[in-house]
Each structure stands twice: as C-alpha cells, then as structure tokens.
Design an enzyme around this catalytic site. Structure first.
Site, PDB file in Angstrom:
ATOM      1  N   CYS A  82      -9.781   0.342  -0.868  1.00 28.56           N
ATOM      2  CA  CYS A  82      -9.484  -1.076  -0.630  1.00 28.56           C
ATOM      3  C   CYS A  82     -10.071  -1.548   0.701  1.00 28.56           C
ATOM      4  O   CYS A  82     -10.415  -2.714   0.847  1.00 28.56           O
ATOM      5  CB  CYS A  82      -7.986  -1.340  -0.695  1.00 28.56           C
ATOM      6  SG  CYS A  82      -7.021  -0.335   0.433  1.00 28.56           S
TER       7      CYS A  82
ATOM      8  N   HIS B 125      -2.563  -0.942   2.890  1.00 30.36           N
ATOM      9  CA  HIS B 125      -3.443  -1.480   1.859  1.00 30.36           C
ATOM     10  C   HIS B 125      -4.160  -2.711   2.400  1.00 30.36           C
ATOM     11  O   HIS B 125      -3.622  -3.429   3.233  1.00 30.36           O
ATOM     12  CB  HIS B 125      -2.581  -1.841   0.635  1.00 30.36           C
ATOM     13  CG  HIS B 125      -3.348  -2.447  -0.489  1.00 30.36           C
ATOM     14  ND1 HIS B 125      -4.380  -1.789  -1.118  1.00 30.36           N
ATOM     15  CD2 HIS B 125      -3.245  -3.668  -1.094  1.00 30.36           C
ATOM     16  CE1 HIS B 125      -4.877  -2.582  -2.073  1.00 30.36           C
ATOM     17  NE2 HIS B 125      -4.210  -3.725  -2.073  1.00 30.36           N
TER      18      HIS B 125
END
Ligand code: ZN
Length: 335
Positions: A9, A279
């Site tokens: 990510c 994330h």
C-alpha cells in the site's frame, strides 16, 4: 491496484497520486527509451500507467507485479514484504527515474561523440529531465557568522518539502516555521572560514529559492520519542488549504512576481500508530470530486471526509486515526 505481493500500500498510494498528476502522467506515457535493450523502471511505470488508464475506463484490475519486482531488484530496502514509508518510496522513485533518464541521454551523447570521432570530451552537466522540471525545487541553506556577519550559502535541490508539524497550527504555519532561524551554539558553533578563522556563534536557516511546478509536501508525522527511542506518530490536526500560495519561507532571490497558486490534487493518508506498520491509501481530486483509492477499492468521498484527514483535535497521539501524510499540490488547475 492488485499484486501478489502483500503490504505494498505504501507504493500503491504514492503511484496513485503520481498517476493522477496529469503533467507527469503524460510525460511517462509518452516516454521513449533511447535504447531498446536496456531495462527501464520508467518503462515499467509506463506499463502500469497504461493499465491504469485502461482500468479507469473499464474498472478492471491492475497488476503491479512487474513494476514491484523491478523496484525490489533495484532497491534492497523494498525487497521484502514489510511495510515501508510511502514518502521514502516516492522520493526514491522520482530520483531513480531522474537518474535513469539522465543516464539515457548521457549514453546517447557519448555514442554520438564516438561516432563523430569527437575526441574533446566535454564534461557537460547532467541533462535536465522532465521529473526535475516538474517536481524539483531549490532550497538555499544559509549560515551567518554572528561576529563578522558573513553568510555562507549552499543550494540544495528538493523533490518534496518535509515540514515539521506543531500542535494547534496549520500547513501555512508549518511552511513559515520551515525557514525559522536556528542558533548554532556551544559545541555546534560554526567555523567561520571567511573572516574570523575561528569557531563562532552563527545562525542557520533554510529557505525556498525556487518553487517547483508540482509541490509535494511531506508532513513529518513520525518522530523519535527521546525517552523510548522509538518512532511515535503525531496525529494532531494540521489543516491544509485546497489552494495554496507560498508567501513565507522564501529567499529574496525567489521571483515572487511569479506567485504560483497551487491546487491540491492528491493526498497520501497513513492509518495506524507506527512508522513501520499501519496502512496507506490515497485521495485524488478528479473533476471537482475527491476519490478515495484504497488498494482495489475506489469510492467517492465528500469534503467533510477529506477535512477529517487533517488529524485529531485532541492531543491523543496514540490514536490510529487516518491522517494526511503527503500532499501533492499542482500549479496547473483542475483537469
Ligand atoms: Zn565570521
């Protein structure tokens, strides 16, 4: 984007904001290598951008495997399934592409010289390539001796402006603070080699000498806690404008008549508490709307959602609240 690799990510979010930057996307899509046999990361990014162009029409899946494999081969740091810093990745990517394009031109020039039997090897400076033209700005670092007042100046190119963040402030304030003067005292005294020839008390200051066409701002949300010596995340609220004009932190040589108006086009967001985990996702502005790109999930979000990414109003630093981490401002208005 979809890939066999996990935890990418950090790369996806950075690639998304670059892709949605029209000037950069067009340059990458039009890239033509001068040598067909050479492996180019720029070529892999081009493939990826082509897929993304198709996908934005057909909503198909994108395979970034080839691109990530090349990244891992080129940089050991990313050659694992760990989480990485999206800012570090983005800067490395831009610098690597710059160097690749420069090497490409240099190689061609060398060949031309050999063909024409040109014995005079001119040590020409590195060619200026589109990545620099779009993203590179210039800082000037100034050290002034407090006794003789002589100034030492050194130019430093930058691909992203990394700013410290302060509680209860704003992006404009952080940029202003970027240029604050620091004293060099005691053990940090400066050796004045212009007039004093001794160590002297001095001031140190960084200023913006040349603004880039596309300004990437990195909010320094990860700080080493002096007590635990571990990284902690600063989640506090730093509001940033949709339209930004930089009026502070400018060196006097910066041409302020060319007062660029920057438009916020992309945001990389970090969720979670720590530097090496959590994330990333991105928000991009398209036709006046904010689109959230979270790996394979794409959704439209409103202005209120975007403003929540400024950070937390309370002083709860341990929260995993999603916060803006990198901002991409383009001097070209919306597409
Ligand atoms: Zn001096």
């Amino acid at each position: 984007m979809k890939s066999q690799d996990s935890n990418i990510c950090y790369a996806n979010s950075a690639v998304q904001i670059l892709f949605h930057c029209k000037q950069f996307r067009q340059k990458v899509l039009n890239f033509q290598p001068k040598q067909s046999t050479k492996d180019y990361l720029t070529r892999d990014l081009q493939d990826l951008f082509q897929q993304m162009t198709q996908s934005s029409k057909s909503k198909g899946n994108i395979n970034s495997k080839k691109f990530m494999q090349r990244i891992k081969k080129l940089n050991q740091l990313f050659d694992n399934d760990d989480h990485h810093d999206s800012h570090e990745f983005l800067i490395w990517l831009l610098n690597h592409i710059s160097e690749e394009l420069q090497a490409d031109i240099n190689r061609e020039n060398k060949q031309k010289n050999q063909e024409t039997n040109n014995k005079i090897q001119q040590s020409s400076p590195n060619p200026y390539v589109f990545v620099q033209d779009l993203f590179e700005g210039k800082l000037v670092s100034k050290i002034s001796c407090n006794l003789c007042e002589c100034a030492n100046e050194r130019d430093e190119p930058f691909m992203a402006l990394s700013v410290d963040i302060e509680k209860g402030s704003s992006l404009n304030h952080c940029i202003k603070q970027f240029a604050h003067k620091e004293w060099m005292l005691n053990r940090d005294k400066f050796y004045c080699e212009q007039q004093c020839y001794t160590k002297q008390v001095a001031t140190k200051q960084m200023m913006i000498k040349q603004k880039p066409k596309i300004l990437i701002i990195h909010l320094k949300r990860f700080k080493i806690d002096p007590q635990t010596l571990r990284y902690q995340k600063l989640s506090h609220r730093i509001p940033f404008p949709n339209e930004l004009r930089i009026e502070s932190a400018l060196d006097e040589s910066e041409d302020s008549s060319q007062s660029l108006l920057y438009h916020l086009k992309g945001i990389v967001i970090h969720v979670g508490q720590g530097f090496s985990y959590g994330h990333y996702f991105s928000l991009i502005k398209s036709q006046g709307r904010w689109i959230k790109m979270d790996d394979t999930n794409v959704s439209v979000v409103d202005e209120k959602y975007m403003r929540a990414l400024y950070g937390l109003p309370s002083s709860n630093e341990q929260s995993g609240w999603p916060t803006a981490y990198m901002l991409l401002y383009d001097s070209q208005p919306d597409e």
